[in-house]
Structure formats: structure tokens, C-alpha cells
Design a protein around this motif. Structure first.
Motif, mmCIF file in Angstrom:
data_model
loop_
_atom_site.group_PDB
_atom_site.id
_atom_site.type_symbol
_atom_site.label_atom_id
_atom_site.label_comp_id
_atom_site.label_asym_id
_atom_site.label_seq_id
_atom_site.Cartn_x
_atom_site.Cartn_y
_atom_site.Cartn_z
ATOM 1 N N UNK A 107 4.392 3.480 8.540
ATOM 2 C CA UNK A 107 3.895 2.279 9.224
ATOM 3 C C UNK A 107 4.818 1.070 9.008
ATOM 4 N N UNK A 130 0.814 -1.215 0.000
ATOM 5 C CA UNK A 130 0.000 0.000 0.000
ATOM 6 C C UNK A 130 0.851 1.270 0.000
ATOM 7 N N UNK A 131 2.162 1.114 -0.037
ATOM 8 C CA UNK A 131 3.055 2.276 -0.064
ATOM 9 C C UNK A 131 3.017 3.095 1.210
ATOM 10 N N UNK A 132 2.806 2.415 2.331
ATOM 11 C CA UNK A 132 2.757 3.118 3.625
ATOM 12 C C UNK A 132 4.137 3.011 4.285
#
Lengths: 162, 500
Positions: free
Chosen positions: B43, B38-40
Motif C-alpha cells: 500500500x 503499520x508496516x504495509x
């Protein structure tokens, strides 16, 4: 002159009728609505909050969940109104802040006893936006230091084995 | 004479604890992968830091305490109880780093709530949490539901006799297969198969409900993990109310009931022995207690006039009841509505259901159906003894996979655990009242925490006193491990201080 004043009165009454929920409804928070649900059941209210999650289209209507900072409440609205929503809140976005006027239901007979609001009109009081996440350098540095320590221990273990 | 624990005892405990920590660290790879997908970035870093700390700690313990010796009963029990405390602390690190928990204690609360499959939460601004952290919240329920030690047994520990001691310490005293490692793997097989089916069912329903496909399958997987492991977390702050869907509610009820059934029963159903579900003492008791508890709730709700029609009363009342009885904690009403809209009688019905729980060797907490069934049978036997002539021999049996004679030691064991749970519910309620909450609300929240349910009437929130948070953490821990491991660690501490 008399015709003009009659026309002005008619326009005023029409405007008041159209915006009747906004004019006469009380602005309430989710906490007040949940706590005093029996008192506000079936009444016109105004509720303001950020759209979160998905806009869930159901035929000609849609479910939208609106969070005022304390709780999110389910809001049932016409699909044409839902189409005005541009951003919904999640990790990567702030949702549109909507001021909605509608009828509050403590245990909605139409929707399985849910506590909800049926929207009559809405106003997008603050448009949402994409939230750009910047790299947290403190976290990046800490993870690199820990990785270095782990690597060092692994090398030392290899040497000790030899 | 009480013997002081030796250094060897500590080394054995440390060694196996280290292995379990390494097992736990490996599970953090899953949220890292999700974060990357998710390209986070931030996190993902939270989990990278947590995995590094966990690997360092596990590696350190294994190196310092290296041993070839097997576990004895005491050591096995202590490893289990300490594993859950360490898992709570390590599991809380990424949560705390996310900034959605106001203090590390709050993050520990949610980590214990997740691992113990309770579902009470102190998270703030949950509707803006990352996919990565949200997955971790639900994954820890999935891991905790099967048992943290079961994970280590399944994947990281080679066969040794101490395995069974740890397995028992985690409140799973029934072996499905002859070998405990195979039993652990079977538990995983059942869970993974249901995970795929449940996620598909919920994901497709989500799409029909108007959710985006990615969200609907992500929510589907999270809700399945929370439902099957009778946890109760949900990806959004509104819990199940977010979905506004009767189909979603029906599917989650089915998953919750599946999660509340004994894994041994699942095995027999999978093997084609479908009659077992009708004969088994646990399913019969569950059916009766659901009927009894729902009758109380329904009368209470009807008296209070909470819902405008019988159908709505059934939909809301039955859902909260099943959620409470199976120890899940999903809600389709707001926490405050329990107090504002439901009357005390309806609340008592839910407390009664929460206190009883599901089947043994399932993912539920609380007293459990087998023990209730055994106590009921023992009462029946005693009544028969009074009624029948003195010379007659009264023998009571019950069906639990096979015919079992009701022996005194079974009854005693069931009564002791039942009593321990009742004391735990009561103690938590006392602490709740000490902090100024009314009796019924304090009892509701205490029972929910100790029985690992997760329904809340509004007491559990980030602003509650730290003392109450610690009380609920201890209740969730003791309730999940069914006391034996907790008693052992208390005995171990006593022996360390007073032993010779």
C-alpha cells in the motif's frame, strides 16, 4: 436390553435437543436474510461467514461481525463462545470462518432495532491465518523508475538555472 | 461575439492547476507515513507511485505554463472545476492499485465520492482493506470537505487576488475573515480542533465498546473525518452498524450537525456570540426542515410497522434522517432495508431531507438552508403584498450573522440554484430509470449522489452499468461545485469550438 434402548433413545433426544438449531434451521446467506427479513424474523437460522474486524466484548456477551462475502451481519453471542475465535479478518489476516446457529432478528428490540443474529451455537469451520504480504516487484520497479525521472528533471532544472 | 480562448488563458489555467496538483500530491505523504507505521509495504508503494505521478504532472504544468499573471473570474472557475476532475483521477490511482476496485472507473467513482464528500462506494472486500488505503478514503473526504482549492490557498499559494475567485468557484461565497487566505486557514483551524476532540471522543467510546485501542482511535479519526465533512465513508463495510453502539450514534449525530453548520457561524460561536445560533436563518430553517422531514419519515415507518416500538422507530428513523439532511450518508440499516422495510412515504421524507442539505459555507451539498430560508421569506413577502393595502410598503429582512434586506437579486440567485439542483436530481433519476430501476429508488440514489449525501438504497454497487456510474460522478461533481464552475467550463469548451 430394554434399559439400553431407553438410554440410547434418551441420549439421541438430548443430542437432538442440544443441536436443535443446527438440525432444523435453514442455512441462509446475508442477501437472503436482508431481502426476506420479515419472513425469517424470529426464526432459527444457520449463517456462515468470516469474522471481520474486532470482537467487541460487552459484559458477558460480545458483538462479532461476520461477512459471508456479500454483507457483514452483526452477531450477538456469549463471551465464552467469542473466546473460541482466534483470528479476525483484516488486511493482514483471514478471520475464522464460523458456522453459527441462532435466532435472526429483523429489528432487534434488545439492540436498538438492528438486524442481527443471537447465537445459540457455533462451529469454527475453517480457522483463520495471518496473511504474509509479499513485496510486489512490479510496483517497486515502477516507483523507482518514476523516482528516477523526477530526480533527472530536478537535476536538469538545477542546470538550467545555473 | 464569442471570443475563442487565447493561449495565455490556457497557460494561466495550467499554471494554477499545476500548483493545486502539487498541493494534492503533498497530502499523499500522510497515508505513506501511516503505511510505514503499520508496516504495509505494498500500500505504501501505491501511494509512492501516485505521489510521483502527481508531482511529475504538477511540475510539468508549472514549467510549461509558467506565468506571473493573476486569474480572472473565468480562469479561476475553470481552474477549480478542472482541479476536482484531476484530483479524482490522481486520487483514484492508489485506490485502483490496491486491487479493491474492479476497474479504474470504479476507483474514480470512489475518489470523486470522497472528494465531493458523498460517501457512495463501489469498493469490494472493504473489510480487508489496508489501514493506508482506508485512511486515504477518509482523508480525501476531509480535504474535499474543506475544499481542494482551500488546501492550496492555505498552504501553497501566496496572497493574490485570484485566490478569492477560486475560493468562490469552490462553492464558498462567504468570507469569514477579511482575507480569503486567512478564511481558509480559519476553516482548517476549526476542522483540526474538532478533529482532535472528535477522534478522542470516538476513540474512547470505541475502547469502551470493546475495540482494540489502535483500531478504536483509527476508526475514531476516520469516522470523525467522514462525519464532520458530511462524507459518509466508514472503515468497515457495515458503515456505522459495525459498532452496535448508541453512544457512537449519538456522537456521530453531534459531529454531523456541527459539519452541517456554516463556518461563519462556527466563528461567531467561537467568539462567544452564542445567540447567533438561535437567530440565524439557516439554523432556524434547519430545525424546521428536520422536524418536517422527520414527521414524514415517522408516519411512514409507523404505517409500515418497520420497528416494534416508538423508541426504535425514533433511533433508526432519526439517524438516517439526520445523516441524509446533513449530507453525510452514514447508515445504521442495510441499503436493502430502505426498500424492504421502509415504505415509500418514509423514503420520500429522506429524499426531501437529502435534497435540502445543510448550511452554506459548510461541508454539505444540496440546495442548502440559506436558499430555502430566502425562498420562504420571499413567499412570505409576496403573500403580505397580496394581503396588505396596495399603498403599504412591504420590506422583508432576515438574520444571517447580520440583518439582511431581502433583495430580488438574492431571491433570484437562490431560486436559480434551487432549480438547477432539482433538474440535476431529476436528470439522474431519469438515467437511473433508463437502466431499469423503479422511479423512487432511482430518485433516491440520484438525489443522494447530486446532493453529496451517500445514503444508498442498493442501486450503487460495482455491478451497476458504467453509464450510471459516470452519471453519478458528474452529479457529485456538479453538486459539490454548485454549478457555477461547471457552467463556466462548459462555456469555455463552447467558446473553444465556436469562438472567433
Amino acid at each position: 436390553m430394554r434399559i439400553n434402548s431407553k438410554l440410547a433413545l434418551t441420549i439421541l433426544l438430548t443430542v437432538l435437543f442440544l443441536y436443535r438449531p443446527v438440525c432444523f434451521a435453514q442455512e441462509l446467506s446475508s442477501n437472503e436474510l436482508i431481502k426476506n427479513a420479515k419472513q425469517y424474523d424470529g426464526q432459527s437460522i444457520i449463517y456462515t461467514g468470516e469474522v471481520i474486524g474486532d470482537v467487541m466484548a460487552r459484559g458477558n456477551y460480545a458483538w462479532v461481525n461476520i461477512n459471508d462475502g456479500d454483507n457483514a451481519l452483526g452477531v450477538w453471542m456469549d463471551i465464552s463462545l467469542a473466546k473460541e475465535i482466534k483470528f479476525t479478518g483484516n488486511y493482514q489476516a483471514r478471520g475464522d470462518v464460523l458456522e453459527i446457529a441462532g435466532i435472526f432478528h429483523r429489528a432487534c428490540a434488545q439492540h436498538g432495532g438492528d438486524l442481527d443474529i443471537h447465537v445459540q451455537s457455533l462451529r469454527n469451520s475453517s480457522p483463520g491465518r495471518i496473511v504474509r504480504q509479499k513485496l510486489n516487484f512490479d510496483k517497486a520497479n515502477l516507483s523507482l523508475i518514476l523516482l528516477g525521472i523526477l530526480f533527472l528533471i530536478w537535476i536538469l532544472t538545477l542546470f538550467r538555472r545555473k | 461575439m464569442i471570443l475563442k480562448p487565447r493561449l495565455q488563458d490556457l497557460k494561466i489555467i495550467g499554471f494554477y492547476l499545476g500548483k493545486i496538483i502539487l498541493g494534492l500530491a503533498m497530502t499523499m505523504v500522510i497515508p505513506i507515513l501511516i503505511g510505514l507505521c503499520f508496516g504495509e509495504i505494498n500500500p505504501t508503494l501505491d501511494f509512492l507511485i501516485s505521489i510521483e505521478i502527481s508531482v511529475l504532472l504538477g511540475f510539468f504544468l508549472i514549467k510549461i505554463c509558467r506565468t506571473d499573471k493573476d486569474l480572472n473570474w473565468m480562469q479561476g472557475m475553470i481552474v477549480v472545476s478542472l482541479s476536482w476532475v484531476v484530483a479524482m483521477v490522481l486520487g483514484a490511482i492508489p485506490l485502483y492499485l490496491s486491487g479493491h476496485w474492479k476497474s479504474f472507473l470504479d476507483a474514480c467513482f470512489d475518489a470523486m465520492s470522497g472528494f465531493a464528500t458523498t460517501g457512495l462506494t463501489l469498493a469490494s472486500n472493504l473489510d480487508h482493506i489496508s489501514y493506508t488505503h482506508n485512511l486515504w478514503r477518509h482523508l480525501i473526504m476531509f480535504l474535499g470537505g474543506q475544499g481542494i482549492v482551500v488546501i492550496a490557498l492555505s498552504f501553497f499559494v501566496r496572497g493574490f487576488s485570484g485566490a478569492f475567485k477560486m475560493y468562490v468557484g469552490e462553492a464558498r461565497d462567504e468570507k469569514i475573515m477579511p482575507n480569503v487566505i486567512h478564511t481558509s486557514r480559519f476553516i482548517w483551524l476549526v476542522s483540526i480542533v474538532y478533529l482532535i476532540l472528535g477522534t478522542l471522543a470516538l476513540g474512547i467510546t470505541g475502547i469502551f465498546n470493546g475495540m482494540r485501542p489502535v483500531n478504536s482511535f483509527f476508526h475514531g479519526a476516520c469516522i470523525f473525518m467522514a462525519a464532520f465533512d458530511t462524507g459518509g465513508f466508514a472503515p468497515q463495510s457495515q458503515n456505522i452498524l459495525y459498532y452496535h453502539s448508541i453512544v457512537y450514534e449519538i456522537i456521530t449525530v453531534v459531529i454531523m450537525i456541527l459539519g452541517a453548520l456554516n463556518f461563519k457561524l462556527h466563528y461567531h460561536l467561537w467568539m462567544g456570540n452564542r445567540k447567533e445560533i438561535f437567530k440565524n436563518i439557516e439554523t432556524r430553517t434547519l430545525f424546521i426542515t428536520i422536524l418536517a422531514a422527520f414527521s414524514i419519515v415517522a408516519v411512514g415507518l409507523a404505517q409500515a410497522g418497520s420497528y416494534p416500538s416508538a423508541i426504535l422507530l425514533f433511533r433508526k428513523g432519526f439517524y438516517q434522517l439526520i445523516s441524509g439532511h446533513t449530507g453525510t450518508g452514514f447508515q445504521t440499516i442495510y441499503a436493502g432495508q430502505f426498500i424492504q422495510d421502509w415504505n415509500p412515504l418514509a423514503l420520500v421524507g429522506v429524499i426531501f431531507a437529502m435534497a435540502l442539505g445543510g448550511a452554506v459555507c459548510s461541508t454539505t451539498g444540496a440546495i442548502k438552508m440559506l436558499r430555502i430560508g430566502i425562498i420562504f421569506k420571499a413567499c412570505k413577502e409576496d403573500l403580505k403584498r397580496i394581503i396588505m393595502p396596495e399603498r403599504s410598503i412591504v420590506i422583508e429582512k432576515f438574520h444571517h450573522i447580520k440583518e439582511v434586506f431581502l433583495e430580488d437579486k438574492l431571491v433570484r440567485s437562490a431560486l436559480i440554484i434551487t432549480l438547477a439542483y432539482i433538474i440535476l436530481y431529476g436528470l439522474g433519476a431519469l438515467v437511473g430509470m433508463f437502466y431499469g430501476n423503479p422511479f423512487l429508488e432511482a430518485l433516491f440514489e440520484s438525489t443522494s449522489a447530486a446532493a453529496n449525501v451517500g445514503l444508498s438504497c442498493g442501486i450503487t454497487q460495482a455491478t451497476m452499468p458504467a453509464g450510471l456510474k459516470i452519471t453519478y460522478i458528474l452529479q457529485m461533481w456538479a453538486g459539490r461545485l454548485e454549478f457555477m464552475s461547471v457552467f463556466t467550463i462548459l462555456g469555455f469548451l463552447y467558446a473553444t469550438i465556436k469562438g472567433k
